[in-house]
Design an enzyme around this catalytic site. Structure first.
Site, PDB file in Angstrom:
ATOM      1  N   SER A   1       0.824  -1.213   0.000  1.00 41.49           N
ATOM      2  CA  SER A   1       0.000   0.000   0.000  1.00 41.49           C
ATOM      3  C   SER A   1       0.858   1.263   0.000  1.00 41.49           C
ATOM      4  O   SER A   1       0.334   2.372   0.015  1.00 41.49           O
ATOM      5  CB  SER A   1      -0.924   0.001   1.225  1.00 41.49           C
ATOM      6  OG  SER A   1      -0.177  -0.170   2.414  1.00 41.49           O
TER       7      SER A   1
ATOM      8  N   GLN B   1      -7.451  -1.996   4.228  1.00 43.30           N
ATOM      9  CA  GLN B   1      -6.426  -1.226   3.521  1.00 43.30           C
ATOM     10  C   GLN B   1      -7.030  -0.498   2.307  1.00 43.30           C
ATOM     11  O   GLN B   1      -6.469   0.476   1.826  1.00 43.30           O
ATOM     12  CB  GLN B   1      -5.290  -2.156   3.088  1.00 43.30           C
ATOM     13  CG  GLN B   1      -4.137  -1.459   2.404  1.00 43.30           C
ATOM     14  CD  GLN B   1      -2.927  -2.366   2.318  1.00 43.30           C
ATOM     15  OE1 GLN B   1      -2.209  -2.548   3.286  1.00 43.30           O
ATOM     16  NE2 GLN B   1      -2.707  -2.954   1.145  1.00 43.30           N
TER      17      GLN B   1
ATOM     18  N   ASN C   1     -16.036  27.743 -23.529  1.00 39.19           N
ATOM     19  CA  ASN C   1     -16.619  26.595 -22.831  1.00 39.19           C
ATOM     20  C   ASN C   1     -16.398  26.668 -21.324  1.00 39.19           C
ATOM     21  O   ASN C   1     -15.302  26.998 -20.870  1.00 39.19           O
ATOM     22  CB  ASN C   1     -16.024  25.296 -23.375  1.00 39.19           C
ATOM     23  CG  ASN C   1     -16.342  25.119 -24.852  1.00 39.19           C
ATOM     24  OD1 ASN C   1     -17.399  25.563 -25.316  1.00 39.19           O
ATOM     25  ND2 ASN C   1     -15.426  24.516 -25.585  1.00 39.19           N
TER      26      ASN C   1
ATOM     27  N   TYR D   1      -9.746  -6.493  12.673  1.00 41.39           N
ATOM     28  CA  TYR D   1      -9.086  -5.988  11.475  1.00 41.39           C
ATOM     29  C   TYR D   1      -9.067  -7.047  10.379  1.00 41.39           C
ATOM     30  O   TYR D   1      -8.843  -8.227  10.639  1.00 41.39           O
ATOM     31  CB  TYR D   1      -7.638  -5.560  11.807  1.00 41.39           C
ATOM     32  CG  TYR D   1      -6.880  -5.059  10.588  1.00 41.39           C
ATOM     33  CD1 TYR D   1      -6.957  -3.724  10.205  1.00 41.39           C
ATOM     34  CD2 TYR D   1      -6.125  -5.933   9.797  1.00 41.39           C
ATOM     35  CE1 TYR D   1      -6.294  -3.272   9.073  1.00 41.39           C
ATOM     36  CE2 TYR D   1      -5.462  -5.482   8.670  1.00 41.39           C
ATOM     37  CZ  TYR D   1      -5.555  -4.152   8.306  1.00 41.39           C
ATOM     38  OH  TYR D   1      -4.912  -3.699   7.184  1.00 41.39           O
TER      39      TYR D   1
ATOM     40  N   SER E   1     -12.638  26.177 -28.265  1.00 40.98           N
ATOM     41  CA  SER E   1     -12.753  24.951 -29.044  1.00 40.98           C
ATOM     42  C   SER E   1     -11.696  24.983 -30.126  1.00 40.98           C
ATOM     43  O   SER E   1     -11.353  26.044 -30.645  1.00 40.98           O
ATOM     44  CB  SER E   1     -14.146  24.872 -29.659  1.00 40.98           C
ATOM     45  OG  SER E   1     -14.117  24.088 -30.831  1.00 40.98           O
TER      46      SER E   1
ATOM     47  N   THR F   1     -39.064  27.624 -11.408  1.00 44.03           N
ATOM     48  CA  THR F   1     -39.456  26.305 -10.910  1.00 44.03           C
ATOM     49  C   THR F   1     -39.636  25.472 -12.178  1.00 44.03           C
ATOM     50  O   THR F   1     -40.089  25.998 -13.199  1.00 44.03           O
ATOM     51  CB  THR F   1     -40.782  26.345 -10.111  1.00 44.03           C
ATOM     52  OG1 THR F   1     -41.796  26.929 -10.928  1.00 44.03           O
ATOM     53  CG2 THR F   1     -40.652  27.157  -8.830  1.00 44.03           C
ATOM     54  N   HIS F   2     -39.245  24.243 -12.131  1.00 41.72           N
ATOM     55  CA  HIS F   2     -39.245  23.382 -13.334  1.00 41.72           C
ATOM     56  C   HIS F   2     -38.397  23.994 -14.454  1.00 41.72           C
ATOM     57  O   HIS F   2     -38.604  23.697 -15.627  1.00 41.72           O
ATOM     58  CB  HIS F   2     -40.669  23.142 -13.859  1.00 41.72           C
ATOM     59  CG  HIS F   2     -41.651  22.759 -12.800  1.00 41.72           C
ATOM     60  ND1 HIS F   2     -41.908  21.453 -12.463  1.00 41.72           N
ATOM     61  CD2 HIS F   2     -42.420  23.522 -11.974  1.00 41.72           C
ATOM     62  CE1 HIS F   2     -42.810  21.425 -11.476  1.00 41.72           C
ATOM     63  NE2 HIS F   2     -43.122  22.663 -11.161  1.00 41.72           N
TER      64      HIS F   2
END
Ligand code: ARG
Length: 471
Positions: free
Chosen positions: A35, A334, A297, A329, A289, A167-168
């Protein structure tokens, strides 16, 4: 004769746990078991916990002051090497705990072997991980406070700027931009509360639980807990080494925080789209782009929106790891670290990117205001007026306004553009005062109920938010 001396090709078994082994692990075993590639991030917390453990061993007379001093001086050197980036980590040594101990042994010799008295890697890793996560939560909290500060500043500046409320995602009623931004300050405030709750429960010390059952040495768990800033030792040794609830709580709170950031990010994406044109993200937070020269973007916002997926994935990963795991354990545990590390990194980056985008964005308040006036956003105000002034039942008023909206729609105009005579064909109670309630300024100014969008309330709410969250 030992197995090693029979065959010189057999690699050495672990110097740490190899007493009963004749052969070293296969390369595949090392790959699945090691690890160190990720838990090296715990190195400073591992050393900190070892220092506290060592001082306790000295105080309790479990090791001699001479050995203890040598260990502390050695740990200091390992710390400096880790800081300088010169501490070498080896996969053969599995994890950060054995790497640190092995380097300590190389520096100070035999005394290093006494550090592991009355502890196990099981209580060690649980301690290190809690210490690490505690710091990570504190870092995230600072980032969240900064993001709230940016939102509050901008909300205050735009307390009187009108935009359509939805709303919506249909134009519903006019609101102020400041009010909209302050909604996120509330969400982030709850996120900080959840992280702080998780931190509170996390703050118990597993050290001294040893492998699972405690130890026969006369240790002082209160001393190590206090030295490491924990509120108290974990009460049950089995729970101490197997509990990862604190990591689950962090990931759950982090997932919800990610959901909030993704909602804000999505609004920035929508608002920055040309047909909306409510916001222009700064060059520093936009990309172009390679084929369409006109595009700007909102990549950072899109990535914040998307990265929420990793956070939920991390939460699911850990829940599945823990499900059905018997006490105490198991090496399964891990697998707790990578999702937590990734979530903490992801959250830190998303919080910083969101703060950066908001700090540098330009809101097109003229466009927002113009859009707020379209879509019959004043319809509720008109219905409320009919109730208040004309004494109509709200349902009846709703019906009347529906007919007026239909009329305006057919003529391609706004409600305030209809002639009084035309309005009276629908409801004779309507008089010239009706024009005073139509229009977005009147609409938002009238929303003075507690928590409402009237500019005066938004200014007060911003000041109050600063006091509640940043005081
Ligand atoms: N690297 C291990 C982990 O992260 C440390 C604990 C190992 N304990 C053990 N009994 N093998 O969980």
């Amino acid at each position: 004769m030992s197995a090693e001396s029979d065959n010189e090709d057999v690699p050495a078994v672990s110097s740490i746990w190899g007493g009963r082994f004749a052969a070293a692990p296969s390369a595949i075993m090392e790959d699945i078991n090691a690890s160190i590639d990720f838990d090296r991030r715990l190195v400073f917390h591992d050393i900190e916990a070892s220092r506290a453990h060592c001082k306790m061993l000295i105080q309790q007379g479990i090791i001699t002051p001479g050995d203890g001093e040598a260990i502390l001086a050695g740990l200091e050197r390992v710390h400096r090497e880790a800081e300088a980036g010169t501490l070498a980590f080896s996969r053969a040594l599995e994890d950060v705990h054995m790497n640190v101990e092995s380097r300590l042994a190389a520096l100070i010799g035999d005394a290093a072997g006494r550090l592991h008295t009355a502890r196990s890697r099981n209580d060690q890793v649980a301690t290190d991980f809690r210490l690490w996560l505690r710091d990570a939560i504190d870092d995230l909290d600072r980032g969240l406070a900064r993001l709230q500060a940016v939102l509050i500043d901008r909300a205050e500046a735009h307390a009187g700027d009108i935009m359509p409320g939805f709303t919506h995602l249909q134009t519903a009623q006019p609101v102020t931009l400041g009010h909209h931004l302050l909604a996120y300050v509330e969400m982030l405030g709850r996120d900080r509360g959840r992280l702080s709750d998780a931190r509170g429960r996390l703050n118990e010390c597993p050290l001294g639980a040893a492998a699972l059952a405690g130890t026969s040495f006369p240790i002082d768990r209160r001393m190590t807990a206090a030295a490491l800033g924990f509120a108290r030792p974990c009460a049950n040794s089995l729970d101490a080494v197997s509990d990862r609830d604190f990591a689950v709580e962090f990931l759950a709170a982090g997932s919800l925080l990610g959901v909030h950031l993704s909602r804000l990010a999505e609004e920035l994406v929508i608002w920055s789209a040309e047909p909306f044109g409510f916001v222009r993200l700064a060059d520093q937070y936009s990309t172009g782009s390679s084929i369409m020269p006109q595009t700007r973007n909102p990549d950072a916002a899109e990535l914040v929106r998307a990265k929420t997926g990793r956070l939920m994935g991390a939460l699911t990963t850990l829940l599945v790891v823990l499900k059905g795991l018997p006490l105490a354990y198991g090496k399964d545990l891990q697998e707790d670290k990578e999702p937590v590390f990734d979530a903490a990194d992801t959250l830190g980056l998303c919080i910083a990117a969101t703060a950066g985008m908001l700090e540098t964005a330009t809101f097109d308040t003229v466009r927002m205001r113009a859009t707020a006036g379209k879509g019959f956003a004043g319809a509720t105000d008109l219905a409320d007026w009919l109730v208040r002034v004309g004494g109509l039942a709200f349902r009846r008023a709703h019906h009347v306004v529906g007919a007026l909206v239909k009329m305006a729609e057919a003529r391609g105009c706004n409600l305030e553009d209809l002639a009084l005579a035309d309005m009276r064909t629908v409801e004779p109670l309507i008089d010239a005062d009706v024009y005073t309630v139509l229009g977005v300024d009147h609409s938002v100014a009238s929303r003075i109920s507690e928590g409402g969008t009237a500019p005066a309330l938004v200014r007060a709410a911003a000041a109050e938010a600063r006091r509640r969250f940043l005081g």
